[in-house]
Structures are given as structure tokens and as C-alpha cells.
Design a protein around this motif. Sequence first.
Motif, PDB file in Angstrom:
ATOM      1  N   PHE A 100       0.823  -1.206   0.000  1.00 51.51           N
ATOM      2  CA  PHE A 100       0.000   0.000   0.000  1.00 51.51           C
ATOM      3  C   PHE A 100       0.862   1.264   0.000  1.00 51.51           C
ATOM      4  O   PHE A 100       0.570   2.218  -0.724  1.00 51.51           O
ATOM      5  N   GLU A 101       1.894   1.291   0.837  1.00 50.59           N
ATOM      6  CA  GLU A 101       2.701   2.503   0.943  1.00 50.59           C
ATOM      7  C   GLU A 101       3.393   2.818  -0.377  1.00 50.59           C
ATOM      8  O   GLU A 101       3.499   3.980  -0.773  1.00 50.59           O
ATOM      9  N   ARG A 102       3.879   1.790  -1.056  1.00 51.25           N
ATOM     10  CA  ARG A 102       4.540   2.034  -2.337  1.00 51.25           C
ATOM     11  C   ARG A 102       3.559   2.592  -3.360  1.00 51.25           C
ATOM     12  O   ARG A 102       3.864   3.548  -4.091  1.00 51.25           O
ATOM     13  N   VAL A 103       2.353   2.006  -3.444  1.00 54.10           N
ATOM     14  CA  VAL A 103       1.359   2.461  -4.416  1.00 54.10           C
ATOM     15  C   VAL A 103       0.911   3.881  -4.098  1.00 54.10           C
ATOM     16  O   VAL A 103       0.763   4.721  -4.997  1.00 54.10           O
ATOM     17  N   ILE A 104       0.696   4.182  -2.824  1.00 55.54           N
ATOM     18  CA  ILE A 104       0.322   5.544  -2.436  1.00 55.54           C
ATOM     19  C   ILE A 104       1.398   6.526  -2.869  1.00 55.54           C
ATOM     20  O   ILE A 104       1.095   7.604  -3.409  1.00 55.54           O
ATOM     21  N   LYS A 105       2.646   6.176  -2.674  1.00 49.36           N
ATOM     22  CA  LYS A 105       3.765   7.046  -3.070  1.00 49.36           C
ATOM     23  C   LYS A 105       3.760   7.291  -4.572  1.00 49.36           C
ATOM     24  O   LYS A 105       3.895   8.434  -5.033  1.00 49.36           O
ATOM     25  N   VAL A 106       3.604   6.215  -5.359  1.00 49.39           N
ATOM     26  CA  VAL A 106       3.647   6.359  -6.811  1.00 49.39           C
ATOM     27  C   VAL A 106       2.497   7.236  -7.309  1.00 49.39           C
ATOM     28  O   VAL A 106       2.691   8.108  -8.189  1.00 49.39           O
TER      29      VAL A 106
END
Length: 343
Positions: A66-72
Amino acid sequence: MNCLTFQEAITASNHYTKRHLLLGNGFSIACRPNIFRYDKLFEQADFSALPIAARNAFVALGSTDFERVIKVIRDAAAVATGYGLTPAQADQMRADADSLKELLVQTIAKSHPERPSDIRDEEYAACQTFLAHFQKTYTLNYDLLLYWTQMHRDDDGDISSDDGFRTSQGDIESGIESDYVVWEAGQSHEQNMWFLHGALHVFDSGTEVQKYTWTRTGVRLIEQTRDALSQNLFPLFVAEGTSAEKLERIRHSDYLAKAYRSFQEIQQCLFIYGHSLAANDEHYLKLIERGKLSHVYVGLFGDPASDANKAIIRRAQAMAIARRTQRQLKVDFFDSGTAKVWG
């Protein structure tokens, strides 16, 4: 590279009078791998209320993080208009990122163990033995496992844990007990447990930081959290994508900012367990580089030669190299599996 057992690392660090602990998601995964791994959270998340594009972002990136997708998505929104998208489309991407953050909170709350008794006594005992090696414990996790473990210890008569929450001054003056306790900076001097990125049971009401409790309501903490979520009240919870975004969120909360400063001031020895030293937590890794610690023991899970562990080793060694003060930083590694945190 020499990888110590956990007990060897503890023995080697016995000459330090202060030894602290930083926990990552591996702490929770070691207890309940079917709940706290990101791929499991992704499987349990209900995306039905979100635009299909938000769900498809996970597919496009081949990730369940989730954190990676939110960042992208946030990064894409920042450059969207430069690539011909409209401001409204960029705003939608930012809104989707916010919705994913809320979905992550809801999914953790929904899938979380219902009650402290879901964790066996022998698991608590093993975890308490592990935690007893450290003076202060800092966690990047949002769940209730650490808090439950400390409260289970308190039930047995050990009151060494202190999360800084107290009866509010208003309750003391009125003689009326609220359903929650509050945190105030002036009462945190003895605090030795910090939720660096917030937690499911900690809420910022705007005028005070509140911690929901079972003892005052008879209602399980996870039920109180779910009830608050149903009323669109969200926990104090840092899930922004980048380290810079997380730090910005931290600086706007008295509690999180004090936790950040507390970690900045720790000295002597730190053990890191269950954390990959990933870039999205760089704001805390930089504190280690620039701080007052003399020695860091970093946990590795599995084969030290795996790609994931090689990345951890490189980042840990880079912290020592980056230390610019006269106080050198020594880095060693230990086998996380030998800590047997939950037995």
C-alpha cells in the motif's frame, strides 16, 4: 559477513547501559503472518468504493504494498499537468491516494485479532522476555500487538511500560472519567514506548491526543476503532508514501513530533528488528546516521545472501559511513529468527 544469533548480539552489547529497540512490520508478521503481511492485507481489502484506477495501480506496479502504491500515485499527481493531464485529474489521483490510506487503516482494523486473548499466554511471555532486554521501544507498526503485550505484562504486576497516556486534567478537575486517556508532552518524561507512525487505538481529536482503552469502557479496542471508523474518525496514522511526506505529517502532530525527537536523542545501542531499512522510512534512518548512537544491531531474516538482505546490509553499512561526527557508529547483524520473539 558475520551474522550473530540474537543472544550473541545481546551478550556482545551487555557493556552498554542503554539498549533500545526499533520494530518494523516483521514484528507483527512473526506473530500472525496471515494478517500483517502486505499481500494478505491486499487480499482482505475492499476496493469496491474506490475508482477502478486505484485498484489497477497495484496491478500496474506488480505490488501489494500500500505505501509504495500511495507514493507512486502521489508522485504521478505531482507531474500530471506537465504531461497533459488536467488539474482535475491530478486532484483525483491525490484523492485516490488519500482513499487508499484510509482503506489501509480500515483493512488493518477489520483483519486485526479481535481480543488480547487471541494471543496465547506463551506468546506474550516470549515477547515480554524479548522486550525486557531494552530500555525504550519504538515501533513503526500501527497494530495493537506491542500495546497488548505491554498491558499483559502490567496485568501480571510489572509496570515498567509507560506509553505516556494519562487521565486528562479536565477529568481530574471535574471528577468525571472519560472513555479515554490523553497524551501531553509535559507528562512524557518517563515514557518508554512510542508509536512512531501512530496506532489504531490513538486518535487526534484536534484539541488532544486520545488513547482508547478497554478498562474504561469494557469495549474491546478493535471494536472501538471500528466504531470510530464508521463515523469517519481516523486514527493517528502515518501512511504517506515517501519519507518526506511522512516527516511532514509527523511535524504537524505534537505526539508524533515528540516521538521523533525522542528517537533522535537515544544513545549507546539500538537493535532493529523486522525492518527492511526501506527508503520510505529514511527520515528515521537519517536520525541514526546523524544521532548519538554508538552501535546498531540490525536483524536479517533468512539467508543473509538474499537480495533483500543484501539491500539491508548495504543501507546499514551506509549509515556508519555517513556518520560525520567524532562519535563513530558500529554496525553488526543478527539472525532475526533466533530471537524467537513470539516463541
